[in-house]
Write a protein that holds these residues in place. Sequence first.
Motif, PDB file in Angstrom:
ATOM      1  N   ILE A   1       0.489  -0.812   0.016  1.00  0.00           N
ATOM      2  CA  ILE A   1      -0.188  -0.090   0.126  1.00  0.00           C
ATOM      3  C   ILE A   1       0.683   1.620  -0.036  1.00  0.00           C
ATOM      4  CG2 ILE A   1      -1.830   1.632   1.467  1.00  0.00           C
ATOM      5  CD1 ILE A   1      -3.078  -1.320   2.403  1.00  0.00           C
ATOM      6  N   ASP A   2       1.622   1.324   0.743  1.00  0.00           N
ATOM      7  CA  ASP A   2       3.042   2.101   0.469  1.00  0.00           C
ATOM      8  C   ASP A   2       3.385   2.790  -0.469  1.00  0.00           C
ATOM      9  OD1 ASP A   2       1.559   2.753   3.711  1.00  0.00           O
ATOM     10  OD2 ASP A   2       3.732   1.484   4.383  1.00  0.00           O
ATOM     11  N   LEU A   3       3.914   1.437  -1.141  1.00  0.00           N
ATOM     12  CA  LEU A   3       4.531   2.478  -2.497  1.00  0.00           C
ATOM     13  C   LEU A   3       3.656   2.826  -3.449  1.00  0.00           C
ATOM     14  CD1 LEU A   3       6.732  -1.273  -2.413  1.00  0.00           C
ATOM     15  CD2 LEU A   3       7.627   0.729  -3.209  1.00  0.00           C
ATOM     16  N   GLU A   4       2.193   1.322  -3.586  1.00  0.00           N
ATOM     17  CA  GLU A   4       1.281   2.331  -4.144  1.00  0.00           C
ATOM     18  C   GLU A   4       1.065   3.683  -3.679  1.00  0.00           C
ATOM     19  OE1 GLU A   4      -0.964  -1.801  -5.284  1.00  0.00           O
ATOM     20  OE2 GLU A   4      -1.474  -1.108  -3.836  1.00  0.00           O
ATOM     21  N   GLN A   5       0.906   4.095  -2.771  1.00  0.00           N
ATOM     22  CA  GLN A   5       0.383   5.495  -2.916  1.00  0.00           C
ATOM     23  C   GLN A   5       2.021   6.522  -2.622  1.00  0.00           C
ATOM     24  OE1 GLN A   5      -1.624   5.273   1.118  1.00  0.00           O
ATOM     25  NE2 GLN A   5      -3.790   4.385   0.294  1.00  0.00           N
ATOM     26  N   SER A   6       2.895   6.076  -2.371  1.00  0.00           N
ATOM     27  CA  SER A   6       3.465   7.469  -2.327  1.00  0.00           C
ATOM     28  C   SER A   6       3.835   7.115  -3.540  1.00  0.00           C
ATOM     29  CB  SER A   6       4.949   6.578  -1.475  1.00  0.00           C
ATOM     30  OG  SER A   6       5.170   5.747  -1.199  1.00  0.00           O
ATOM     31  N   LEU A   7       4.655   5.830  -4.505  1.00  0.00           N
ATOM     32  CA  LEU A   7       5.148   6.088  -5.244  1.00  0.00           C
ATOM     33  C   LEU A   7       4.373   5.239  -6.703  1.00  0.00           C
ATOM     34  CD1 LEU A   7       8.699   4.304  -4.112  1.00  0.00           C
ATOM     35  CD2 LEU A   7       8.297   6.999  -4.842  1.00  0.00           C
ATOM     36  N   ASN A   8       3.476   4.990  -6.874  1.00  0.00           N
ATOM     37  CA  ASN A   8       2.571   4.876  -7.885  1.00  0.00           C
ATOM     38  C   ASN A   8       2.946   3.308  -8.141  1.00  0.00           C
ATOM     39  OD1 ASN A   8       0.074   4.889  -9.340  1.00  0.00           O
ATOM     40  ND2 ASN A   8       0.887   6.220 -11.330  1.00  0.00           N
ATOM     41  N   ALA A   9       3.867   2.534  -7.721  1.00  0.00           N
ATOM     42  CA  ALA A   9       4.145   1.722  -8.397  1.00  0.00           C
ATOM     43  C   ALA A   9       3.198   0.375  -8.624  1.00  0.00           C
ATOM     44  CB  ALA A   9       5.648   1.793  -6.993  1.00  0.00           C
ATOM     45  N   GLU A  10       3.429  -0.454  -9.379  1.00  0.00           N
ATOM     46  CA  GLU A  10       2.773  -1.677  -9.043  1.00  0.00           C
ATOM     47  C   GLU A  10       3.771  -2.462  -9.066  1.00  0.00           C
ATOM     48  OE1 GLU A  10       1.626  -4.281 -13.490  1.00  0.00           O
ATOM     49  OE2 GLU A  10       2.875  -2.339 -13.373  1.00  0.00           O
ATOM     50  N   VAL A  11       2.458  -3.194  -7.461  1.00  0.00           N
ATOM     51  CA  VAL A  11       3.147  -3.972  -6.933  1.00  0.00           C
ATOM     52  C   VAL A  11       1.904  -5.366  -6.500  1.00  0.00           C
ATOM     53  CG1 VAL A  11       3.467  -4.374  -4.733  1.00  0.00           C
ATOM     54  CG2 VAL A  11       3.722  -2.331  -5.724  1.00  0.00           C
ATOM     55  N   LEU A  12       2.736  -6.815  -7.132  1.00  0.00           N
ATOM     56  CA  LEU A  12       1.841  -7.874  -6.826  1.00  0.00           C
ATOM     57  C   LEU A  12       2.377  -8.024  -5.354  1.00  0.00           C
ATOM     58  CD1 LEU A  12       0.471 -10.441  -7.212  1.00  0.00           C
ATOM     59  CD2 LEU A  12       2.828 -11.652  -8.491  1.00  0.00           C
ATOM     60  N   ALA A  13       2.099  -8.233  -4.554  1.00  0.00           N
ATOM     61  CA  ALA A  13       2.240  -8.721  -2.936  1.00  0.00           C
ATOM     62  C   ALA A  13       1.808 -10.250  -2.844  1.00  0.00           C
ATOM     63  CB  ALA A  13       2.092  -8.212  -1.557  1.00  0.00           C
ATOM     64  N   VAL A  14       2.499 -11.388  -2.228  1.00  0.00           N
ATOM     65  CA  VAL A  14       2.083 -12.932  -1.977  1.00  0.00           C
ATOM     66  C   VAL A  14       3.100 -13.001  -0.731  1.00  0.00           C
ATOM     67  CG1 VAL A  14       2.007 -14.725  -3.090  1.00  0.00           C
ATOM     68  CG2 VAL A  14       1.913 -12.391  -4.634  1.00  0.00           C
ATOM     69  N   PRO A  15       2.010 -13.302   0.559  1.00  0.00           N
ATOM     70  CA  PRO A  15       2.545 -13.489   1.224  1.00  0.00           C
ATOM     71  C   PRO A  15       3.239 -14.986   0.982  1.00  0.00           C
ATOM     72  CG  PRO A  15       0.138 -12.900   2.382  1.00  0.00           C
ATOM     73  CD  PRO A  15       0.734 -13.142   0.072  1.00  0.00           C
ATOM     74  N   THR A  16       4.529 -15.424   1.452  1.00  0.00           N
ATOM     75  CA  THR A  16       4.631 -16.666   1.399  1.00  0.00           C
ATOM     76  C   THR A  16       6.030 -17.037   2.539  1.00  0.00           C
ATOM     77  OG1 THR A  16       5.004 -16.084  -1.732  1.00  0.00           O
ATOM     78  CG2 THR A  16       6.667 -18.150  -0.738  1.00  0.00           C
ATOM     79  N   ASP A  17       5.788 -18.009   2.784  1.00  0.00           N
ATOM     80  CA  ASP A  17       6.947 -18.815   3.321  1.00  0.00           C
ATOM     81  C   ASP A  17       8.489 -19.789   2.940  1.00  0.00           C
ATOM     82  OD1 ASP A  17       9.161 -20.245   5.238  1.00  0.00           O
ATOM     83  OD2 ASP A  17       6.620 -21.015   6.742  1.00  0.00           O
ATOM     84  N   VAL A  18       9.141 -18.737   2.076  1.00  0.00           N
ATOM     85  CA  VAL A  18      10.500 -19.259   2.087  1.00  0.00           C
ATOM     86  C   VAL A  18      10.422 -20.474   1.697  1.00  0.00           C
ATOM     87  CG1 VAL A  18      11.162 -17.014   0.671  1.00  0.00           C
ATOM     88  CG2 VAL A  18      12.505 -18.073   2.801  1.00  0.00           C
TER      89      VAL A  18
END
Length: 276
Positions: A44-61
């Motif tokens: 959300i912070d990236l999208e709102q502050s930088l208008n970034a295109e973001v895919l966020a996927v909760p992941t346990d590596v």
Amino acid sequence: MADVVLITGASEGIGRATAFTFARGGYRLALAARTAETLKQTAIDLEQSLNAEVLAVPTDVTQPEQVQNLVERTLERYGRIDCLINNAGICMSGPFLQTTLEHWQALMAVNFWGYLHTIRAVLPDMLKRKKGQIINVGSIGGKMPLPQMSAYCASKYAVSGLTEALRLELQPQGIQVIGVHPGIVSSNFLKRAIFEVGPASSPDSQAQTSGGKAREQMQQALESFWVSQPEEVAEAIWDAARQSKSEVVVGMAQWAVGAYTLFPGWVGSLLQNVPR
């Protein structure tokens, strides 16, 4: 079309700072972390502050099926992955015989196997395109030994070896493999660090005291003048990616690694005398 970067451990610390750095550079982002709430907030912070295109996927590596899902979703969204930044990691401090096998296994599962899982998942697409970057965030603990941190150093030396061997193997196929090695970084490091010590050589009360002392020593180290900030490490990662560097040791850590390389016996003696 803008390049795509996949960053693990992206919700806090170095990973979050790196996401902002690459977003400012015009990259499209795929971000992974175990904690869904903080990952969502970073997106959300990236999208709102930088208008970034973001895919966020909760992941346990540590779970290969979750990593495969992360990569598949990234490829479905963006069509390719140009740069993988392996950053997810945890720390452990304590005397060798007072750390348990379970602690070692947990540390290696994140710090080494987590990197291996992501590399194996992204590599087929990179090989098909004969193009890509793999950046492994290592540590000063993967370039020189640190007292009371045998498990951590073992995991980070493994990352260094993996990085250097893969570089030789993959460079002729158009894929760059880069190692970035920070020293101590001022972030939420303590929250993820393991200071608990097992009962192998001491009563529970003594073990708890030892763990508390190790945490206190780490906190003092995080307040020292030579500690790097997450943004400094993120800039080093960005610079390494843009200039296709093979390896970078970040900040003041380069002096320690350089001294150990030239004078291993002398530096080793100093480290042996570090107060416990």
